[in-house]
Design an enzyme around this catalytic site. Sequence first.
Site, PDB file in Angstrom:
ATOM      1  N   GLU D  62       0.801  -1.228   0.000  1.00 16.81           N
ATOM      2  CA  GLU D  62       0.000   0.000   0.000  1.00 16.81           C
ATOM      3  C   GLU D  62       0.828   1.269   0.000  1.00 16.81           C
ATOM      4  OE1 GLU D  62      -0.812  -2.638   1.845  1.00 16.81           O
ATOM      5  OE2 GLU D  62      -2.882  -3.165   1.393  1.00 16.81           O
ATOM      6  N   HIS D 131     -11.082  -4.163   9.964  1.00 13.47           N
ATOM      7  CA  HIS D 131     -11.717  -4.097   8.645  1.00 13.47           C
ATOM      8  C   HIS D 131     -13.079  -3.405   8.704  1.00 13.47           C
ATOM      9  CE1 HIS D 131      -8.605  -7.040   7.824  1.00 13.47           C
ATOM     10  NE2 HIS D 131      -8.865  -6.979   6.545  1.00 13.47           N
TER      11      HIS D 131
HETATM   12  C1  LIG Z   1      -2.478  -4.187   4.595  1.00  9.37           C
HETATM   13  C2  LIG Z   1      -3.479  -5.100   4.020  1.00  9.37           C
HETATM   14  N1  LIG Z   1      -3.691  -5.101   2.698  1.00  9.37           N
HETATM   15  C3  LIG Z   1      -4.609  -5.909   2.158  1.00  9.37           C
HETATM   16  C4  LIG Z   1      -5.349  -6.750   2.941  1.00  9.37           C
HETATM   17  C5  LIG Z   1      -6.440  -7.627   2.337  1.00  9.37           C
HETATM   18  N2  LIG Z   1      -5.933  -8.984   2.254  1.00  9.37           N
HETATM   19  C6  LIG Z   1      -6.115  -9.853   3.259  1.00  9.37           C
HETATM   20  S1  LIG Z   1      -5.341 -11.284   3.012  1.00  9.37           S
HETATM   21  C7  LIG Z   1      -4.765 -10.767   1.511  1.00  9.37           C
HETATM   22  C8  LIG Z   1      -3.906 -11.656   0.691  1.00  9.37           C
HETATM   23  C9  LIG Z   1      -2.680 -12.044   1.426  1.00  9.37           C
HETATM   24  O1  LIG Z   1      -1.913 -12.854   0.628  1.00  9.37           O
HETATM   25  P1  LIG Z   1      -0.758 -13.747   1.238  1.00  9.37           P
HETATM   26  O2  LIG Z   1       0.142 -12.896   2.055  1.00  9.37           O
HETATM   27  O3  LIG Z   1      -0.142 -14.508   0.121  1.00  9.37           O
HETATM   28  O4  LIG Z   1      -1.488 -14.715   2.241  1.00  9.37           O
HETATM   29  P2  LIG Z   1      -2.609 -15.786   1.889  1.00  9.37           P
HETATM   30  O5  LIG Z   1      -3.910 -15.077   1.930  1.00  9.37           O
HETATM   31  O6  LIG Z   1      -2.308 -16.343   0.551  1.00  9.37           O
HETATM   32  O7  LIG Z   1      -2.505 -16.791   2.971  1.00  9.37           O
HETATM   33  C10 LIG Z   1      -5.177  -9.481   1.243  1.00  9.37           C
HETATM   34  C11 LIG Z   1      -4.856  -8.733   0.020  1.00  9.37           C
HETATM   35  C12 LIG Z   1      -5.108  -6.718   4.323  1.00  9.37           C
HETATM   36  N3  LIG Z   1      -5.795  -7.457   5.184  1.00  9.37           N
HETATM   37  N4  LIG Z   1      -4.161  -5.914   4.827  1.00  9.37           N
END
Ligand SMILES: Cc1ncc(C[n+]2csc(CCOP(=O)(O)OP(=O)(O)O)c2C)c(N)n1
Lengths: 315, 315, 328, 328
Positions: D62, D131
């Site tokens: 971000e 959230h």
């Molecule tokens: C700072 C932030 N950006 C975006 C999100 C929304 N979000 C939650 S999980 C996720 C994906 C995370 O991907 P990864 O780190 O690969 O973990 P996975 O979900 O695959 O276990 C996103 C974009 C968030 N919770 N926090």
Amino acid sequence: MKNELENYRMMVLIRRFEETIERLFSQGDVKGTTHPSTGQEAVPVGVCAALGPGDMITSNHRGHGHFLARGGDPGRMMAEFFGKATGYSGGRGGSQLMADYGIGFLGGNGITGGNIPTAVGAAFSAKYLKRDRVAVCFFGDGAANQGTCHEAMNLAAVWCLPVVFVCENNQYAMSTPVAAAAGVPDLAVRAAGYGFPGEVVDGNDVEAVTAAVGLARERALSGRGPTLLECKTYRLSGHSRGDPRRYRSRGEEAAARKVCPIVRYKAVLTARGLLDEPADADLVRDVEEQVAQAVAFAKNSPYPDVADLERGVFA
Amino acid sequence: MKNELENYRMMVLIRRFEETIERLFSQGDVKGTTHPSTGQEAVPVGVCAALGPGDMITSNHRGHGHFLARGGDPGRMMAEFFGKATGYSGGRGGSQLMADYGIGFLGGNGITGGNIPTAVGAAFSAKYLKRDRVAVCFFGDGAANQGTCHEAMNLAAVWCLPVVFVCENNQYAMSTPVAAAAGVPDLAVRAAGYGFPGEVVDGNDVEAVTAAVGLARERALSGRGPTLLECKTYRLSGHSRGDPRRYRSRGEEAAARKVCPIVRYKAVLTARGLLDEPADADLVRDVEEQVAQAVAFAKNSPYPDVADLERGVFA
Amino acid sequence: MSERVISYTDALREALAEEMARDETVFLMGEDIAEYGGAFGVTRGLLDQFGRERVVNTPISEPGFTGLAIGAAMTGTRPVVELMFMDFLPLVADQLLNMAGKLRYVFGEQAGCPLVIRAPGGAGRCYGPTHSQNLEAWLLHSPGIKIVCPSTPADAKGLLKSAIRDPDPVFFMEHKMLYPTRDEVPENPDLTVPFGQARKMCDGEDITIVAWSWMAALVDGAALELEKLGVYADALDLRTLVPMDMEAVVASVKKTGRLMIVEEAVRTGGVAAEIACRVFERAYDCLAAPVHRLTLPDIPISASPLLEAAALPSVEKIIDMALDLVDG
Amino acid sequence: MSERVISYTDALREALAEEMARDETVFLMGEDIAEYGGAFGVTRGLLDQFGRERVVNTPISEPGFTGLAIGAAMTGTRPVVELMFMDFLPLVADQLLNMAGKLRYVFGEQAGCPLVIRAPGGAGRCYGPTHSQNLEAWLLHSPGIKIVCPSTPADAKGLLKSAIRDPDPVFFMEHKMLYPTRDEVPENPDLTVPFGQARKMCDGEDITIVAWSWMAALVDGAALELEKLGVYADALDLRTLVPMDMEAVVASVKKTGRLMIVEEAVRTGGVAAEIACRVFERAYDCLAAPVHRLTLPDIPISASPLLEAAALPSVEKIIDMALDLVDG
Ligand SMILES: Cc1ncc(C[n+]2csc(CCOP(=O)(O)OP(=O)(O)O)c2C)c(N)n1
Ligand SMILES: Cc1ncc(C[n+]2csc(CCOP(=O)(O)OP(=O)(O)O)c2C)c(N)n1
Ligand SMILES: [Mg+2]
Ligand SMILES: [Mg+2]
């Protein structure tokens, strides 16, 4: 590439400019703070010598050299220090915050690491608008440990953007030596973590810098993405006004002064028969005159109108 | 190391737990959202099998497996989904925010990348207080591109802290495949940019995970600093509730399902003569009973007292 | 028993040293706090006294080391973090809002977070748009973070000691203009200043003036001048914004009927609005005139001395507004 | 000519598509906005329509991609960035406060920054502490950032179009509860809704109720109920917080003498305090009773439906407070 004497002269100009600023601060003529780039002149001069007119630069807190090398007007810069209406930011920005978009200088930045994503954004625009130009980002060894540096480099890699990351490793972030701030001796190795080339460059050799940036720029323009150039150099001055430099020895500084980029380039140009002592003296006198004129311009300029204080936040 | 059948059982428990949660959501029994770890069970189970009782974990949004593997009580977890007073956070946290410091589980985190610096902080405390323990951080391939990841890894390197970075590379961050989000195929290579070892681990092989974490833990405990383990795995479920998975094919998922860690470990244990179909059926039935009891506990638990709504912000 | 006169900076350093001596789990962390002693010299000498293990220079990684400090505070230590300028608060705002401030409420009593973040706010030194800001209003809107903002050397010491002993996350606001100010400071290492008790700087019946941090020092000076003009101000230094001593403010307004708040931050959405609003809620009937806010306009703070001074509250502006309010 | 009825989500998408068609320099950037269409489906289908060059999926970075977008906006493009949740505002707060909001003031007219950051705020979906937040109060205190917060599909479309055309950085607040709401929306692609003009939802003489975003929708419903109870509310949807239509608020308060503000954020230091304070400053004499604020308490927002609902403003709570204020 600009000719050798022009580059040499620009390095001398930066040096005199910084020394003058430091003197003006210590005399109380100007207020606030400043970060001199004394000793690092070969990096901005070497970089800018490799750039084209459409290329764009984002700078950091130690940006006078970047701005001068890119064509910034010493008078308007000086006026900014004096808080005058003719200063690049009309007195609003001070040492760290001047810009001239017209010459591709997108401004300094007071937040360490803040200018790295913006450079990538300028590169994004260039690619998006299909303009043949690159963005160049100047940042320090300290800034390399900011999260924004990581994110920006990864974004540039993923989108294969035309950007050249120029890390000026001047051995210290304020008082903190690189070895105490990063787990690796060469920050250039981090480029491998993003999948683009990283290279250590002798940042006190102006021609080596130009050569490296030239190649990186070609790479960027031909659509092969970013490059990280870690230019090793040394900040001869204190970090900012009033830095007692307790974190290093005077001996270390004296040694560095002997291999400063101006000393080295003078020797190179002398060996090439392009410079001799009388010519150098002339050149230095000429530079001093230019800086004196900048100071005079600044001093003679009017102050900004306080009535405009609240103007300009929005269009 | 825990015995093989215990680890196998834990993987099955995590699978059933996640499937049950997904069903409860789709039935409308529980509200909000959840991130199932279906298909990734070998990572938390393999990691936790290598840990000692004093070790500490920081988890992310996809943390049910981490918590269960570390000894979290399925009943109190389930109660948290139901928003009950007996839930780990009394209904305040929900799926992403549960903790039990007593068993070294320092909680999930709703901010992607937010839990990486805290793990390094727990490692800092361990070193500062001269306690023989390590901190383990679970984070995803997506989180690896956050600035906090870079900063935390560099800090851990510079201070040589006892931390094991466990990157669960499940191929996607939400809908974004790793190749679209990172400039390199293996995130493990980034460790070299901080000066500590990084290793790709077969994250669907529970014993391989345990072995790698065991070595990393030894390294950490003997004062040799952090390790990055990139555990390659696959998220079989959607990212969160209601993910139509438009970004990948059903065929890709079916192929992954065939090599899921439970399928693979069942084959291994069967080959070793430690498991056969009847025993497996018993084990699965036992796990299902345990999950059913957790649900019953949750359903029968009281709701939190709304009068306490404003309590507990400060000590 | 006469008190020593020392500077605000020295008082802060004394508090740090005393608390570090008292409690081995207290350590300092921040950029250039070791040899350099911090950008404003607050930690100067503490490296020699306590060693590199407890006076920890960080790389430039504000979000990272703040998150790290939270993790440390969760696990048995008491980090005191220096943020070089309050303008960098946004860099760690996620760590404070979304983690430190929520831990105890969500995870319950197991989840203490005895963390102190120190940072100098404020303008007056011509440091320009990104090194002059006060951003405490953001934290005021972030549950779970205490806000401390001493204006005298004695409070600097006593409140910092309280902050370090506090079980919750504390944002400790210092001020560039206050660092060199000198005053009496108790030597007794057991003395602390409690949170939530405003300090009456001046007793009067004509007007209540509320401020904190450097603005409180200005108000203190202005109140003396006002007295000479025959206007008697009841001047309050809030000392802490969370918790906020509304009892003292309301009691004063009930007495004077007039309230003025001086805030060194941009006007819109500032702390002054909250204070004014609370006073309206609790002492609506007692107000003989509208509340006055003296603040910065909604602009960045310029580097030029002229423009910076034009934007900032000053003793003169305080006096003018107070006279206006009393006459109005 | 009858208008179509579409959802808030569809209205936003239509605005994006129209502006992208109108101006090639407009592009979208954010996490999972391409195939996935964004966490709430706002950009669904735009990848097919405009291609991957203009609908750009970002890594989870971000601060990085917001800084990148600022750099892009400085150099000839018009980025529209999606932040998946408003709770992540702190992650990009430095970019907005210390860069985007200061560029024009400091660097002058050369330094335009036509950037839009879209983000859904608000609770009601049991997404828990990180959230569900509304953080517009922080931006209100950050000069140089406009704040837009539509509560109807028509405003969502018209204001987003204005935001994209605006030469300055705009924070565009959406709301999870508003996405599925449906109403008439003009098809004419030339229609925009200007900033700084509050929308009168209901005309009345008894009480002024001010709100924005989802709370405006609740107030709209509550006003109807109040009418049945014989209480006539003058209900205003602010639509944009920067610029803020204080003229409309003050005019209404002059008519009703009573003001209530409904804000879906923690109470202390919220936007409501600023509005109340301004009203006191401009219409002090017209107020027949103290201003009432209906807000969240100063706590994190729980995931449990029971606790979340207990904390949030609701139609019932609005009615109760309005009755209380009118009777009081
Ligand atoms: C700072 C932030 N950006 C975006 C999100 C929304 N979000 C939650 S999980 C996720 C994906 C995370 O991907 P990864 O780190 O690969 O973990 P996975 O979900 O695959 O276990 C996103 C974009 C968030 N919770 N926090
Ligand atoms: C976010 C942030 N942190 C800290 C500072 C204070 N600061 C200004 S320059 C500097 C050192 C930067 O070091 P480096 O990146 O190596 O650049 P150099 O000063 O050596 O040119 C520090 C700590 C700042 N301006 N912004
Ligand atoms: Mg440096
Ligand atoms: Mg993933």
